[in-house]
Design a protein around this motif. Sequence first.
Motif, mmCIF file in Angstrom:
data_model
loop_
_atom_site.group_PDB
_atom_site.id
_atom_site.type_symbol
_atom_site.label_atom_id
_atom_site.label_comp_id
_atom_site.label_asym_id
_atom_site.label_seq_id
_atom_site.Cartn_x
_atom_site.Cartn_y
_atom_site.Cartn_z
ATOM 1 N N GLU A 279 0.824 -1.210 -0.042
ATOM 2 C CA GLU A 279 0.027 0.094 -0.084
ATOM 3 C C GLU A 279 0.631 1.305 0.062
ATOM 4 O O GLU A 279 0.611 2.392 -0.652
ATOM 5 C CB GLU A 279 -0.871 -0.145 0.964
ATOM 6 N N CYS A 280 1.943 1.236 0.613
ATOM 7 C CA CYS A 280 3.109 2.330 0.604
ATOM 8 C C CYS A 280 3.213 2.650 -0.714
ATOM 9 O O CYS A 280 3.518 4.067 -0.701
ATOM 10 C CB CYS A 280 4.044 2.200 1.601
ATOM 11 N N ALA A 281 3.462 1.744 -1.775
ATOM 12 C CA ALA A 281 3.823 2.128 -2.993
ATOM 13 C C ALA A 281 3.011 2.785 -3.584
ATOM 14 O O ALA A 281 3.116 3.509 -4.786
ATOM 15 C CB ALA A 281 4.197 1.059 -3.650
ATOM 16 N N ALA A 282 1.635 2.653 -3.471
ATOM 17 C CA ALA A 282 0.431 3.310 -4.274
ATOM 18 C C ALA A 282 0.718 2.715 -5.701
ATOM 19 O O ALA A 282 0.608 3.675 -6.531
ATOM 20 C CB ALA A 282 0.582 4.893 -3.872
ATOM 21 N N PHE A 283 0.993 1.589 -6.032
ATOM 22 C CA PHE A 283 0.958 1.061 -7.315
ATOM 23 C C PHE A 283 -0.087 0.205 -7.583
ATOM 24 O O PHE A 283 -0.088 -0.960 -7.089
ATOM 25 C CB PHE A 283 2.376 0.508 -7.320
ATOM 26 N N SER A 284 -0.861 0.579 -8.662
ATOM 27 C CA SER A 284 -2.014 -0.226 -9.053
ATOM 28 C C SER A 284 -1.711 -1.358 -10.065
ATOM 29 O O SER A 284 -0.442 -1.317 -10.690
ATOM 30 C CB SER A 284 -3.107 0.536 -9.772
ATOM 31 N N ARG A 285 -2.540 -2.372 -10.324
ATOM 32 C CA ARG A 285 -2.295 -3.266 -10.984
ATOM 33 C C ARG A 285 -2.236 -2.796 -12.807
ATOM 34 O O ARG A 285 -1.245 -3.268 -13.191
ATOM 35 C CB ARG A 285 -3.328 -4.477 -11.030
ATOM 36 N N GLU A 286 -2.996 -1.824 -12.917
ATOM 37 C CA GLU A 286 -2.899 -1.429 -14.352
ATOM 38 C C GLU A 286 -1.517 -0.536 -14.437
ATOM 39 O O GLU A 286 -1.035 -0.661 -15.170
ATOM 40 C CB GLU A 286 -3.985 -0.250 -14.496
ATOM 41 N N GLU A 287 -0.960 0.078 -13.505
ATOM 42 C CA GLU A 287 0.160 0.626 -13.455
ATOM 43 C C GLU A 287 1.328 -0.248 -13.538
ATOM 44 O O GLU A 287 2.353 -0.139 -14.415
ATOM 45 C CB GLU A 287 0.290 1.822 -12.259
ATOM 46 N N ARG A 288 1.257 -1.332 -13.092
ATOM 47 C CA ARG A 288 2.139 -2.646 -12.971
ATOM 48 C C ARG A 288 2.327 -2.846 -14.162
ATOM 49 O O ARG A 288 3.294 -3.183 -15.059
ATOM 50 C CB ARG A 288 1.729 -3.530 -11.827
ATOM 51 N N LEU A 289 1.050 -3.196 -14.994
ATOM 52 C CA LEU A 289 1.153 -3.678 -16.430
ATOM 53 C C LEU A 289 1.655 -2.757 -17.328
ATOM 54 O O LEU A 289 2.554 -3.174 -18.253
ATOM 55 C CB LEU A 289 -0.275 -4.039 -16.937
ATOM 56 N N GLU A 290 1.469 -1.576 -17.380
ATOM 57 C CA GLU A 290 2.085 -0.520 -18.090
ATOM 58 C C GLU A 290 3.514 -0.365 -17.830
ATOM 59 O O GLU A 290 4.347 -0.229 -18.908
ATOM 60 C CB GLU A 290 1.345 0.887 -17.780
ATOM 61 N N GLN A 291 4.210 -0.472 -16.427
ATOM 62 C CA GLN A 291 5.451 -0.505 -16.557
ATOM 63 C C GLN A 291 6.374 -1.664 -16.903
ATOM 64 O O GLN A 291 7.215 -1.760 -17.264
ATOM 65 C CB GLN A 291 5.760 0.014 -14.810
#
Length: 383
Positions: A279-291
Amino acid sequence: MSREPWRPRQRCAPRIPQPRGGRAQRAVYLLLALCAGALLLAGQPLVPTARSLTFHFATLQIGALLKGTCYLAEEIFHLESRHHGSFWRALNTCFPLRWHGAMLLVCGSAYVAVLGDGQPLGLHLILASLCQLLILALGLQKPSAVEMSEMSERSKQNVAHGLAWSYYVGYLKIVLPRMKKSMEEFSRANPNMVACRKTWKLHILVPLSCDVYDELEKADSNIQYVTDLTETTLARAGTKKRVYKHSLYAIRDEENQLWHCVVEYATPLQSLYAMSQDECAAFSREERLEQAKLFYRTLEEILKGSKECADTYRLIAYEEPEEAERHFLSREIVWHLRQEHHEEVAVLEGSHPHTPCTALDSAELNLQISVSDLPQPLRTDGF
C-alpha cells in the motif's frame, strides 16, 4: 516416413507500446489553423478581436506566473535541501521567468495599445488573476494521465526505465559477454545436448503479469532443471568473489522432444509485483502492467544498442492466458527455440546447403579416400 517441416504455430504476441510520436503537436497546429480560418471567416472587426486575443493570452501568462508563485511559497522552505541554498535556482524551478515574463510584457503592451472598451487595465488584471486562481484552487489545470505518462517517458524517469538500466548495468552487462564462452565449454563436454549454436543465449522471461516463480518446474512441469553452467566470480561493489551463474533446463515439447537452453526470469519484475502489493507504493495493477511493458521496451532498446551483448540474449515477453494452461510457458519457450533453430538452418543452407544444425559425430562422416596416389574425381558416376 519423412516428417513434415515444422511450421511456426500461431501465437498471440504481447502488445508492447511504442514511443509516442509527434501527433499531438501536429494536431495542435491543425486546430490552430482551423481556428484562425474560422476567425477570418467570421469577419469580426480587427481592433476588438486583437484586444480580446491579447487579453486572453495575457490571462494565460498571468495564470502561469501565479501558479509559479504558489509553488515558490513552498520551495523557499527547502532552499538548503533541494536548491543548494540558492533562491534564484528555486525561482527557475518554479517558473521560467525569461519566457513568461517576456510574453506577459508583450501581451500587456499590446493590450494597452488597443485598449478601448472603457474599463481600466487594473480591473482586467484583477479579474484575470481571480479566474486563474479559481482554476488553481479547483485543480482544473492538473495534467491528465496521458500527459503524466508522456512526461515520464520523455524524461526517462519512470520506474520501468530505472529498473531496466539497473538490470542491464548491474547484471546483464556483466554476464552476457561471457555467455558464449560458457556455452562453448558446456558444449564440448556435452556435444549432443546443445547442438544448435543459435540457442547459445540467455533466454530472459518477461511475464507482463510480473508473476515470477523461484523454480521454473513449479511454473510448468515440462521444464526440468539439468545443471549449472560454469560460474563467473568477480569482486563487485565491495563483495569479494561474488558469484554469477546460470541454469540449463530441458524443455519438453508436444512431441515429447527435449530442447535444452539457459533460461531465467527478469528479476526486476519481482520488484514491480511487490510494489503493486504494498500500500505504501500506491502502485495499481494497471500501472504495474504499463510499467512491465515499458520495462520490456526499455530493456530491448538498451540491449540493441550494446555491441558487447549482441547475439547473447533473447527476450521472451508474454501475457499469460486468462484460462490457466498447464504447459503454456514451455510452449512459449519452445516456440522461440524453434525460431532460433530455423534461423541457423537458414543461414547454414545459404552457405553450406547440406550442413545440418546438429553436432556431427566423426563416425557419421562418409569420407571418400582414394587408394591411388593420383588425383581422382570425387563423383562415382564417371563424370
